[in-house]
Design an enzyme around this catalytic site. Structure first.
Site, PDB file in Angstrom:
ATOM      1  N   HIS A 147       0.835  -1.194   0.000  1.00  0.00           N
ATOM      2  CA  HIS A 147       0.000   0.000   0.000  1.00  0.00           C
ATOM      3  C   HIS A 147       0.876   1.253   0.000  1.00  0.00           C
ATOM      4  CE1 HIS A 147      -3.109  -2.865   1.324  1.00  0.00           C
ATOM      5  NE2 HIS A 147      -3.964  -1.992   0.836  1.00  0.00           N
ATOM      6  N   LYS A 151      -0.315   4.636   4.744  1.00  0.00           N
ATOM      7  CA  LYS A 151      -1.238   3.699   5.393  1.00  0.00           C
ATOM      8  C   LYS A 151      -0.738   3.369   6.795  1.00  0.00           C
ATOM      9  CE  LYS A 151      -3.820  -0.592   4.746  1.00  0.00           C
ATOM     10  NZ  LYS A 151      -5.087   0.075   5.092  1.00  0.00           N
TER      11      LYS A 151
END
Length: 264
Positions: A147, A151
């Protein structure tokens, strides 16, 4: 038209959801909701709404809530849905077992759908992982996810859900077989390991690796545009608006159990 209230409306996903709702033929954005200390509170949105707090919502203003905020706001968000007696789609990841229990309690009064990932493709992947894990009971399982650099949680909520699917395929509980995030390179036989990557602007990638001597199976899903999540969240919200009180998943919306019965 179904009136949707977006919690976490000033964030990346909240903005995507508002834009998707504006273009939807059967849904319309009715409330852009932010925290009480947000710098956007009281400011106009690009679609003509004003960023507001959940406390200011009144009965009839919205038909369904979609929550893309933070875990610490869940108590307030569930209370708002119960106060207004409207369904809520919770898309927040990194929830604790206590927060999961809060959703169970709220589901006794209102429809609650929890989705760590609102992609229809990921929902299908969960079912494939469970089936493959059942068919390959001795395979080593590793889940790799990637990600963007901002995040907060790791492994991702989606990776954990995929781990739960893999464990369920073997009639196990993930808590009993998880190896956590792989660190020392050693693996315990029968365990499910995780690897997390945080880099640049990666939207979301997940791969479930099942390996046994001489062969390996890789089931993967990649997202290049976060509008995929907004589209899935709207689909879930529309479906949930017609359901009775209860706890639901994305798989319930797609009725995959019945689909598998029809196919097999």
């Amino acid at each position: 038209m179904i009136k949707i209230g977006v919690i976490g409306a000033s964030g990346r996903m909240g903005q995507s959801l508002l834009m998707a709702a504006e273009a939807h033929a059967q849904m319309t954005p009715a409330a852009a909701l932010v925290s009480a200390d947000s710098v956007r509170l009281g400011q106009p949105t690009s679609g003509g709404l004003t960023f507001m707090h959940t406390d200011d919502l009144i009965a009839g203003q919205i038909d369904v809530l979609v929550d893309f905020s933070l875990p610490e706001a869940l108590v307030t968000n569930l209370a708002t849905a119960q106060r207004l007696q409207v369904p809520i789609v919770v898309c927040t990841t990194g929830l604790t077992s206590a927060q999961q229990e809060l959703m169970e309690q709220a589901a006794a009064e209102i429809p609650v759908l929890y989705a760590a990932n609102t992609s229809v493709g990921v929902t299908l992947l969960q079912q494939l992982v469970q089936l493959a894990s059942f068919a390959l009971p001795d395979a080593d399982i590793e889940i790799i996810e990637a990600h963007h650099q901002h995040k907060r949680d790791a492994p991702s909520g989606t990776a954990l859900v995929l781990g739960e699917s893999a464990a369920a395929g073997r009639k196990q509980e993930l808590a009993n077989v998880t190896a956590g995030i792989r660190g020392d390179g050693q693996r315990r036989p029968g365990s499910i390991g995780f690897a997390s990557i945080r880099a640049a602007d990666i939207v979301g990638e997940h791969c479930v690796l099942m390996a046994q001597t001489g062969e390996r199976l890789e089931l993967s899903h990649k997202v290049s545009d976060r509008r995929v999540f907004a589209t899935g969240a709207l689909q879930a919200a529309r479906w949930l608006s017609d359901q009775p009180a209860g706890r639901y998943r994305m798989a319930d919306m797609l009725d995959l159990k019945q689909a598998l019965k029809d196919i097999l």
